[in-house]
Design a protein around this motif. Sequence first.
Motif, PDB file in Angstrom:
ATOM      1  N   ALA B  97      -0.295  -4.476 -20.169  1.00  0.00           N
ATOM      2  CA  ALA B  97      -0.486  -4.295 -18.720  1.00  0.00           C
ATOM      3  C   ALA B  97      -1.678  -5.120 -18.235  1.00  0.00           C
ATOM      4  N   ALA B 101       0.130  -7.673 -15.789  1.00  0.00           N
ATOM      5  CA  ALA B 101       0.212  -7.141 -14.420  1.00  0.00           C
ATOM      6  C   ALA B 101      -0.824  -7.853 -13.558  1.00  0.00           C
ATOM      7  N   SER B 106      -1.460  -2.200  -9.068  1.00  0.00           N
ATOM      8  CA  SER B 106      -0.396  -1.773  -9.982  1.00  0.00           C
ATOM      9  C   SER B 106      -0.901  -1.814 -11.426  1.00  0.00           C
ATOM     10  N   ARG B 107      -1.737  -2.806 -11.736  1.00  0.00           N
ATOM     11  CA  ARG B 107      -2.292  -2.866 -13.089  1.00  0.00           C
ATOM     12  C   ARG B 107      -3.101  -1.599 -13.402  1.00  0.00           C
ATOM     13  N   ILE B 110      -0.812   1.468 -13.691  1.00  0.00           N
ATOM     14  CA  ILE B 110      -0.058   1.502 -14.961  1.00  0.00           C
ATOM     15  C   ILE B 110      -0.987   1.887 -16.115  1.00  0.00           C
ATOM     16  N   TRP B 162       7.773   0.884 -15.481  1.00  0.00           N
ATOM     17  CA  TRP B 162       7.085   0.042 -14.502  1.00  0.00           C
ATOM     18  C   TRP B 162       6.617  -1.263 -15.178  1.00  0.00           C
ATOM     19  N   LEU B 163       5.996  -1.091 -16.328  1.00  0.00           N
ATOM     20  CA  LEU B 163       5.498  -2.245 -17.080  1.00  0.00           C
ATOM     21  C   LEU B 163       6.656  -3.143 -17.523  1.00  0.00           C
ATOM     22  N   LEU B 166       7.751  -5.187 -14.678  1.00  0.00           N
ATOM     23  CA  LEU B 166       6.818  -6.289 -14.404  1.00  0.00           C
ATOM     24  C   LEU B 166       7.020  -7.441 -15.390  1.00  0.00           C
ATOM     25  N   ARG B 170       8.074 -11.243 -14.555  1.00  0.00           N
ATOM     26  CA  ARG B 170       7.338 -12.435 -15.020  1.00  0.00           C
ATOM     27  C   ARG B 170       8.292 -13.425 -15.697  1.00  0.00           C
TER      28      ARG B 170
END
Lengths: 206, 174
Positions: B97, B101, B106-107, B110, B162-163, B166, B170
């Motif tokens: 993360a 992130a 959000s980072r 998480i 969530w991670l 992300l 990416r």
Amino acid sequence: MRLPVLAALMLVVAPAPAFAHHVGTYTPQDNEITTNFKQVKFSVQAGKFDVALRLFEAGALRTQMRATAAALPPGLESGTRAALQAEDAPEVERRLMIFFAALARDLALEAGRQLADPRLTPEARAAAGPRFLEAIWRYYNLIDFAVALRDDKTSVAVRLAFDEAEGYAKKAAGPEGAGLRDSLRRIAQILTNLIDTSSTFARRDR
Amino acid sequence: MNHAWRLPPLWVVLVAVVLIVCAEVGGASMVRFRIELTRWARGAMLAHPGVHGLVGVRDVDERVLDEALVKFDAALRLFHLHAEGMGLVILATTTVAATLARARRSREAIIALLTVGGAGYPLGYLLWSWLIPYHGIERGKAIAEWLIWIPFGGATIVALWWLAGLVVLRLVQR
């Protein structure tokens, strides 16, 4: 608009697996009496009567036989010991069968007595019924083969009564707990007959 | 693009390391005090016969007590295992993360969810083991579930999805 909806959906759906977690498993184990029974039985089957006798003399079977002697046919413990010394496998089996039938019968009687107690809450009754049945079956299951060999009708009768009791146990919380008590009474009666008949045969054979 | 891994905040590392320490101490204590723990649990169960449905017949009660003691022991073992595992999971996932992130909020969210969820979840097993003698296997489990396993486990799972999202983002953006 889509993203918040997706995020909300994720928040609701994603934690669902958290409802499932490892809690371990339990496998019922033998108690000291059933363990000792198996030790003695397998030693006898292997023809190692000296080992069987030693295991019987120092084990929980004999201790329990002595502790419950009043509820057992006279001379059961000494007769079992004598049969082991005489290397008489069928007689050892018959005496152990009588002993476990008596243990199962006493549990059935005690279960009936406790379940009839009006002070028992429905929850307690619902929990106690299956537990008593499990304990009864743990003992009877050990001798069912020996019973069936000698008297298959009795074996079938016990199994039927037990099945019926299990059915009633599921609804023992209600006022119909009487059905379970009737089944338990029947199990106790069948086992009492088995003990009486087998003990008579044992005495006649001597 | 910078390919270097970034460390999560130090407080996260501390939480993860302390969790692993607790796991080791718990595991060692379980072995060292096994008899005392079993004796205590058995005594507490016998002091609450109604909770465990004890009927006063040895042939029935021994089986009930045995099952509760096995579950009590299993709960302690599962605490040991999960605390060790979740400590490592926290370190690994918060590192991912912290590295991938980009958006600060959000980072941080998480990382917080992964750390709090991961550190809290194993404590549910400790709570369950303590509850078993007083509330029974099933009721103790329900309490631990609603107080710890579901909220903390849920937080970890949400953060992981969530991670994962992300990371996929990416990949797509590459």
